[in-house]
Write a protein that holds these residues in place. Sequence first.
Motif, PDB file in Angstrom:
ATOM      1  N   SER A 134       0.657  -1.123  -0.092  1.00 57.85           N
ATOM      2  CA  SER A 134      -0.108   0.030  -0.049  1.00 57.85           C
ATOM      3  C   SER A 134       0.929   1.182   0.030  1.00 57.85           C
ATOM      4  CB  SER A 134      -0.795   0.070   1.210  1.00 57.85           C
ATOM      5  OG  SER A 134      -1.245   1.350   1.506  1.00 57.85           O
ATOM      6  N   SER A 135       0.448   2.200  -0.961  1.00 57.60           N
ATOM      7  CA  SER A 135       1.342   3.270  -0.757  1.00 57.60           C
ATOM      8  C   SER A 135       0.953   4.329   0.138  1.00 57.60           C
ATOM      9  CB  SER A 135       0.773   4.237  -2.464  1.00 57.60           C
ATOM     10  OG  SER A 135       1.600   3.278  -3.379  1.00 57.60           O
ATOM     11  N   VAL A 178      -5.193  -4.732  -2.592  1.00 52.41           N
ATOM     12  CA  VAL A 178      -4.058  -4.001  -1.700  1.00 52.41           C
ATOM     13  C   VAL A 178      -4.864  -3.045  -0.941  1.00 52.41           C
ATOM     14  CG1 VAL A 178      -2.192  -2.383  -2.166  1.00 52.41           C
ATOM     15  CG2 VAL A 178      -2.369  -4.282  -3.516  1.00 52.41           C
ATOM     16  N   GLY A 179      -4.573  -2.916   0.528  1.00 55.55           N
ATOM     17  CA  GLY A 179      -5.472  -2.090   1.427  1.00 55.55           C
ATOM     18  C   GLY A 179      -6.667  -1.921   1.312  1.00 55.55           C
ATOM     19  N   PHE A 180      -7.239  -0.976   1.082  1.00 56.64           N
ATOM     20  CA  PHE A 180      -8.649  -1.016   1.013  1.00 56.64           C
ATOM     21  C   PHE A 180      -9.306  -1.314  -0.329  1.00 56.64           C
ATOM     22  CE2 PHE A 180      -8.128   1.986   4.761  1.00 56.64           C
ATOM     23  CZ  PHE A 180      -8.578   1.179   5.504  1.00 56.64           C
ATOM     24  N   CYS A 381       0.993  -4.786   3.237  1.00 63.56           N
ATOM     25  CA  CYS A 381       0.847  -5.538   2.190  1.00 63.56           C
ATOM     26  C   CYS A 381      -0.083  -6.694   2.078  1.00 63.56           C
ATOM     27  CB  CYS A 381       2.515  -6.029   2.110  1.00 63.56           C
ATOM     28  SG  CYS A 381       3.682  -4.709   1.923  1.00 63.56           S
ATOM     29  N   SER A 382      -0.667  -6.581   0.831  1.00 64.38           N
ATOM     30  CA  SER A 382      -1.781  -7.649   0.737  1.00 64.38           C
ATOM     31  C   SER A 382      -1.485  -9.139   1.204  1.00 64.38           C
ATOM     32  CB  SER A 382      -2.244  -7.643  -0.780  1.00 64.38           C
ATOM     33  OG  SER A 382      -3.368  -8.514  -0.936  1.00 64.38           O
ATOM     34  N   ASN A 383      -2.462  -9.846   1.673  1.00 60.54           N
ATOM     35  CA  ASN A 383      -2.251 -11.106   1.905  1.00 60.54           C
ATOM     36  C   ASN A 383      -3.720 -12.065   1.186  1.00 60.54           C
ATOM     37  OD1 ASN A 383      -4.479 -10.588   3.581  1.00 60.54           O
ATOM     38  ND2 ASN A 383      -3.248 -11.235   5.219  1.00 60.54           N
ATOM     39  N   VAL A 384      -4.142 -11.090   0.162  1.00 57.11           N
ATOM     40  CA  VAL A 384      -5.291 -11.905  -0.490  1.00 57.11           C
ATOM     41  C   VAL A 384      -5.020 -11.805  -1.915  1.00 57.11           C
ATOM     42  CG1 VAL A 384      -7.113 -10.925   1.424  1.00 57.11           C
ATOM     43  CG2 VAL A 384      -6.362  -9.415  -0.780  1.00 57.11           C
ATOM     44  N   ILE A 385      -3.842 -11.153  -2.435  1.00 60.01           N
ATOM     45  CA  ILE A 385      -3.368 -11.457  -3.714  1.00 60.01           C
ATOM     46  C   ILE A 385      -2.876 -12.759  -3.898  1.00 60.01           C
ATOM     47  CG2 ILE A 385      -1.988 -10.722  -5.620  1.00 60.01           C
ATOM     48  CD1 ILE A 385      -2.536  -7.764  -4.786  1.00 60.01           C
TER      49      ILE A 385
END
Length: 500
Positions: A134-135, A178-180, A381-385
């Motif tokens: 996430s930026s 990523v993020g929201f 950082c995403s854990n769903v991608i």
Amino acid sequence: MGKAICFVLLLSFHIILSLFVVEICGNEQVRALHNLRRSKLRGGSEIDRSEFKVEEFVHDEDAIIVHPQEGLKEKDKIERLPGQPQVKFSQYGSYVTIDKVAGNAFYYYFVEAPQRSKQSLPLLLWLNGGPGCSSFAYGGLQEVGPFRVNSDGKTLYKNNYSWNNDANLLFLESPVGVGFSYSNRSSDYSTYGDKRTAEDNYLFLVNWLERFPEYKGREFYICGESYAGHYIPQLANTILEFNKKAGKTIINLKGILIGNAVLDDEADSKGTYDFLASHAIISDKAAYELKQKSCDIATVNRTSECVAAFIEYEKDTSSIDSYNIYAPVCKSTNLTAHPKKTSPVIDPCSESYVEAYVNRGDVQEALHANVTKLKYDWKPCSNVITKWVDTSSTVLPLITQFLNNSLRVWIFSGDIDGVVPVTSTKYSIDKLKLPIQTGWHPWFAYGEVGGYTEIYKGNLTFATVRGGAHQVPSNQPARALSLIKHFLKGTPLPETKTAP
């Protein structure tokens, strides 16, 4: 002979196993990039590493859909974030729909410059990498944004080196997962890669500019770090191609600035091993073996020497923060009852404070975020991608294209980053074979050497940031601020102690 083969097989099993279970110190960004590199190392990897091309997307007449944006800007305005100090600028946050059919939407956070200067200053998009990070988490709350999160996870303090004094700052959580940012189509979480991310980032921008029409035609810059070394050139290329097709300036892109950037697989690998060996983190022998053809990232049948070198590499780097080889690691992720004394240099545990703060219900309500009530917590950082489908092995052809189109290109490197180190960046730039315009020399900030720089013909500037880690604005905020000021003005970095 049989024993030798058995030995290689055992070592191969050991290294493959270790690539997936070793604990890496540092933040989630290092883990995300490490995981991508692990995926490439796996035999039979299906990741597409072909050169990035955007032509098909550009020539698709139905590719660009601009959704109605009337009245949304006013709804997006953030009156005040919980625990926020008083400020003299406006901030916004919400979703921009990318694909209505799929229910695909990107979350953004936007911070304008102070009222007196917001109309004259450029628009700057900041991107972090990962891929999948996430930026808003990093650039927004730990690097160049106006606030940082206290150790209590409840309150914010001012970042005195915020870049919104020099530009209007836009942070984007991209891609979905990523993020929201989210999609209602579950398959989207396994079909993203470089190409689709660039396409959707462009769709976001043209829709966002409809929501904020006062920024149409404004000078536009893209900045970021790490795997954004892919995102930024690929988005810039997409912008230039659409401008060319339209025969007019749709987005007024003037330049790109990338720090500690993933640019070229070959140069990145060789440069990392050379850096770690020269800084006495791995042995010269391990570095030598890792640079051999038998250890190439695409090689399945590796030698026993190569496998042993990989094991040594993992062992020697797993207990330090490779993103800042001299920094202390986070000892405890627990929040504190009262905020610790703040410092311009980021706390090694700050990621935990950010995660706790952004997951608060009142914070999400103020941010106009998580409106669909996602089934998972917000993460840096995403854990769903679940899959990354394509990552070009090099983006250097895009850099060459930008220089041929008179785009301002600056590449900087914090010189104590061990993941995408200064040696990797130098090796990548060497591959461009550009004539030197201004030779290597120190540049100054606040009366001290800020780093070293070299300027190449074609409008490319390379700069190191002395004492800079992977996230340069986090641990060298003053030098990073000096860097962005000169980049936006298009002026060389100061050569004397007394220069501004």
